[in-house]
Design a protein around this motif. Structure first.
Motif, PDB file in Angstrom:
ATOM      1  N   TYR A 113       0.837  -1.209   0.000  1.00  0.00           N
ATOM      2  CA  TYR A 113       0.000   0.000   0.000  1.00  0.00           C
ATOM      3  C   TYR A 113       0.864   1.248   0.000  1.00  0.00           C
ATOM      4  CZ  TYR A 113      -3.241   3.564   1.764  1.00  0.00           C
ATOM      5  OH  TYR A 113      -3.987   4.694   1.926  1.00  0.00           O
ATOM      6  N   LEU A 114       0.495   2.193  -0.849  1.00  0.00           N
ATOM      7  CA  LEU A 114       1.156   3.477  -0.924  1.00  0.00           C
ATOM      8  C   LEU A 114       0.076   4.529  -1.123  1.00  0.00           C
ATOM      9  CD1 LEU A 114       4.184   4.427  -0.942  1.00  0.00           C
ATOM     10  CD2 LEU A 114       3.948   4.629  -3.431  1.00  0.00           C
ATOM     11  N   GLU A 115       0.032   5.524  -0.250  1.00  0.00           N
ATOM     12  CA  GLU A 115      -1.067   6.496  -0.316  1.00  0.00           C
ATOM     13  C   GLU A 115      -1.087   7.275  -1.623  1.00  0.00           C
ATOM     14  OE1 GLU A 115      -1.645   9.108   2.917  1.00  0.00           O
ATOM     15  OE2 GLU A 115      -1.750   7.523   4.433  1.00  0.00           O
ATOM     16  N   GLN A 116       0.084   7.561  -2.177  1.00  0.00           N
ATOM     17  CA  GLN A 116       0.156   8.330  -3.409  1.00  0.00           C
ATOM     18  C   GLN A 116       0.928   7.544  -4.470  1.00  0.00           C
ATOM     19  OE1 GLN A 116      -1.438  11.213  -3.805  1.00  0.00           O
ATOM     20  NE2 GLN A 116      -2.100  11.311  -1.666  1.00  0.00           N
ATOM     21  N   LEU A 117       0.322   7.433  -5.657  1.00  0.00           N
ATOM     22  CA  LEU A 117       0.998   6.791  -6.800  1.00  0.00           C
ATOM     23  C   LEU A 117       1.005   7.783  -7.955  1.00  0.00           C
ATOM     24  CD1 LEU A 117      -0.432   3.134  -6.830  1.00  0.00           C
ATOM     25  CD2 LEU A 117       1.920   3.831  -6.369  1.00  0.00           C
ATOM     26  N   GLN A 118       1.864   8.788  -7.851  1.00  0.00           N
ATOM     27  CA  GLN A 118       1.818   9.870  -8.818  1.00  0.00           C
ATOM     28  C   GLN A 118       3.113  10.083  -9.582  1.00  0.00           C
ATOM     29  OE1 GLN A 118       0.552  13.230  -6.450  1.00  0.00           O
ATOM     30  NE2 GLN A 118      -1.604  12.638  -6.533  1.00  0.00           N
ATOM     31  N   SER A 119       4.130   9.289  -9.317  1.00  0.00           N
ATOM     32  CA  SER A 119       5.399   9.465 -10.023  1.00  0.00           C
ATOM     33  C   SER A 119       5.957   8.118 -10.441  1.00  0.00           C
ATOM     34  CB  SER A 119       6.400  10.215  -9.140  1.00  0.00           C
ATOM     35  OG  SER A 119       6.670   9.465  -7.958  1.00  0.00           O
ATOM     36  N   LYS A 169      -7.391   3.393  -3.970  1.00  0.00           N
ATOM     37  CA  LYS A 169      -8.395   4.180  -4.683  1.00  0.00           C
ATOM     38  C   LYS A 169      -8.610   3.645  -6.100  1.00  0.00           C
ATOM     39  CE  LYS A 169      -6.948   8.348  -2.173  1.00  0.00           C
ATOM     40  NZ  LYS A 169      -5.723   7.776  -1.594  1.00  0.00           N
ATOM     41  N   GLY A 170      -8.273   2.374  -6.295  1.00  0.00           N
ATOM     42  CA  GLY A 170      -8.459   1.742  -7.597  1.00  0.00           C
ATOM     43  C   GLY A 170      -7.231   1.767  -8.483  1.00  0.00           C
ATOM     44  N   ASN A 171      -6.197   2.477  -8.078  1.00  0.00           N
ATOM     45  CA  ASN A 171      -4.965   2.540  -8.876  1.00  0.00           C
ATOM     46  C   ASN A 171      -4.025   1.415  -8.459  1.00  0.00           C
ATOM     47  OD1 ASN A 171      -5.540   5.059 -10.333  1.00  0.00           O
ATOM     48  ND2 ASN A 171      -5.413   5.993  -8.303  1.00  0.00           N
ATOM     49  N   ARG A 172      -3.543   0.674  -9.431  1.00  0.00           N
ATOM     50  CA  ARG A 172      -2.617  -0.427  -9.167  1.00  0.00           C
ATOM     51  C   ARG A 172      -1.460  -0.341 -10.154  1.00  0.00           C
ATOM     52  NH1 ARG A 172      -5.471  -5.945  -8.609  1.00  0.00           N
ATOM     53  NH2 ARG A 172      -5.899  -5.630 -10.828  1.00  0.00           N
ATOM     54  N   SER A 173      -0.251  -0.472  -9.632  1.00  0.00           N
ATOM     55  CA  SER A 173       0.939  -0.332 -10.462  1.00  0.00           C
ATOM     56  C   SER A 173       1.891  -1.498 -10.227  1.00  0.00           C
ATOM     57  CB  SER A 173       1.669   0.985 -10.151  1.00  0.00           C
ATOM     58  OG  SER A 173       0.842   2.099 -10.400  1.00  0.00           O
ATOM     59  N   GLU A 174       2.562  -1.876 -11.293  1.00  0.00           N
ATOM     60  CA  GLU A 174       3.652  -2.844 -11.180  1.00  0.00           C
ATOM     61  C   GLU A 174       4.950  -2.062 -11.172  1.00  0.00           C
ATOM     62  OE1 GLU A 174       5.596  -6.306 -13.940  1.00  0.00           O
ATOM     63  OE2 GLU A 174       3.423  -6.422 -13.578  1.00  0.00           O
ATOM     64  N   ALA A 180       0.874   0.749 -15.075  1.00  0.00           N
ATOM     65  CA  ALA A 180      -0.175   1.240 -14.181  1.00  0.00           C
ATOM     66  C   ALA A 180      -1.539   0.990 -14.797  1.00  0.00           C
ATOM     67  CB  ALA A 180       0.018   2.731 -13.902  1.00  0.00           C
ATOM     68  N   GLU A 181      -2.519   0.703 -13.952  1.00  0.00           N
ATOM     69  CA  GLU A 181      -3.877   0.479 -14.418  1.00  0.00           C
ATOM     70  C   GLU A 181      -4.872   1.006 -13.401  1.00  0.00           C
ATOM     71  OE1 GLU A 181      -5.019  -3.606 -14.714  1.00  0.00           O
ATOM     72  OE2 GLU A 181      -4.101  -4.156 -12.801  1.00  0.00           O
ATOM     73  N   LYS A 182      -6.079   1.260 -13.867  1.00  0.00           N
ATOM     74  CA  LYS A 182      -7.170   1.679 -12.998  1.00  0.00           C
ATOM     75  C   LYS A 182      -8.159   0.536 -12.901  1.00  0.00           C
ATOM     76  CE  LYS A 182      -9.536   4.822 -10.615  1.00  0.00           C
ATOM     77  NZ  LYS A 182      -9.014   5.569  -9.446  1.00  0.00           N
ATOM     78  N   VAL A 183      -8.328  -0.012 -11.696  1.00  0.00           N
ATOM     79  CA  VAL A 183      -9.261  -1.108 -11.473  1.00  0.00           C
ATOM     80  C   VAL A 183     -10.646  -0.511 -11.261  1.00  0.00           C
ATOM     81  CG1 VAL A 183      -9.846  -3.066 -10.012  1.00  0.00           C
ATOM     82  CG2 VAL A 183      -7.436  -2.508 -10.458  1.00  0.00           C
ATOM     83  N   PRO A 184     -11.640  -0.891 -12.051  1.00  0.00           N
ATOM     84  CA  PRO A 184     -12.972  -0.304 -11.882  1.00  0.00           C
ATOM     85  C   PRO A 184     -13.585  -0.704 -10.540  1.00  0.00           C
ATOM     86  CG  PRO A 184     -13.052  -2.148 -13.414  1.00  0.00           C
ATOM     87  CD  PRO A 184     -11.599  -1.886 -13.142  1.00  0.00           C
ATOM     88  N   PRO A 185     -14.418   0.163  -9.975  1.00  0.00           N
ATOM     89  CA  PRO A 185     -15.093  -0.185  -8.717  1.00  0.00           C
ATOM     90  C   PRO A 185     -16.120  -1.281  -8.937  1.00  0.00           C
ATOM     91  CG  PRO A 185     -15.969   1.861  -9.588  1.00  0.00           C
ATOM     92  CD  PRO A 185     -14.804   1.496 -10.464  1.00  0.00           C
TER      93      PRO A 185
END
Length: 246
Positions: A7-13, A44-49, A67-72
């Motif tokens: 878990y990481l609160e921010q995945l922006q870089s 928040k639905g964001n998942r990254s390798e 990176a991908e966005k997992v739908p709710p």
């Protein structure tokens, strides 16, 4: 076996430095090395390798490669459940509710709630651990404990239920299940679960007056955390309200 998830609160870089606890787990516990891959999610639905670039056990640096966005989930389930005197039982509920896929938990303060100190940070950490263990990308929202009347005001879901054992007119929640069919995206449902002494008749009446449907979860009297689990499983399967004549 899938990649370990953290878990990481921010995945922006693209370049990410993991915190010390996560770095220690990746490098010292899992004994991972530079070049190995992990998964990251912000809940928040964001998942990254990501690939490990610097295997430092205090400041592990990784680079995001995908990176991908997992739908709710198509159906959003909220459980309003009384705070319990036995904290470990409430924690068990949070863990299992997360694994099942509940999106929102509202701890209730009811007339018969035996109030105990609510350790929000610890409760949230249990949600995070359960989300990672069950390989999910959405972290349930955990509210601060709220009084029963206020909780009613907070709930604006499409379908709302209150489960109680008071002898009065109510339907079996399980009996509301019908043949499986496609559920419209964005459907939302909420159910209230009372304390060990149950809701008072006044509380049940207040919820019904506000548009909640009174339901039963079975023929046996369930503990609060068990009732929460039964309700969560049923509501994840329950078709849209229009098919059952609400």
């Amino acid at each position: 076996m899938g990649l370990p998830v953290f878990y990481l609160e921010q995945l922006q870089s693209q370049q990410v430095v993991l915190d010390e606890d996560t770095s220690k787990h990746v490098i010292s516990v899992l004994r991972m090395q530079a070049g190995e891959r992990i998964l990251l999610t912000d809940g928040k639905g964001n998942r990254s390798e990501a690939v490990i670039m610097d295997a430092n056990r205090k400041r592990c640096q990784v680079e995001i490669t995908f990176a991908e966005k997992v739908p709710p989930a198509a159906v959003s389930v909220t459980i309003g459940i009384s705070v319990m005197k036995n904290t470990s039982r409430f924690e068990w509920f949070l863990e299992k509710a997360t694994e099942i896929g509940v999106q929102n938990v509202i701890p209730l303060i009811c007339n018969r709630t035996e109030k105990e100190k609510f350790r929000y940070d610890r409760m949230r950490s249990i949600l995070i651990s359960a989300m990672l263990q069950s390989q999910q990308a959405w972290l349930p929202v955990l509210n601060e404990p709220v009084p029963f009347t206020r909780a009613i005001q907070l709930c604006a879901q499409n379908e709302r239920f209150i489960a109680h054992c008071i002898p009065s007119a109510k339907q079996s929640l399980a009996a509301l299940l019908v043949q499986e069919r496609q559920i419209p995206a964005g459907q939302s449902r909420c159910i209230f679960i009372g304390p060990e002494g149950d809701f008072t008749p006044e509380e049940a009446g207040e919820a019904v007056s506000a548009g909640f449907l009174a339901v039963s979860l079975g023929e046996t009297r369930l503990r609060t955390e068990t009732a929460g689990m039964v309700a969560a499983v049923l509501l994840k399967q329950l078709p849209a309200a229009t098919s059952v004549g609400f």
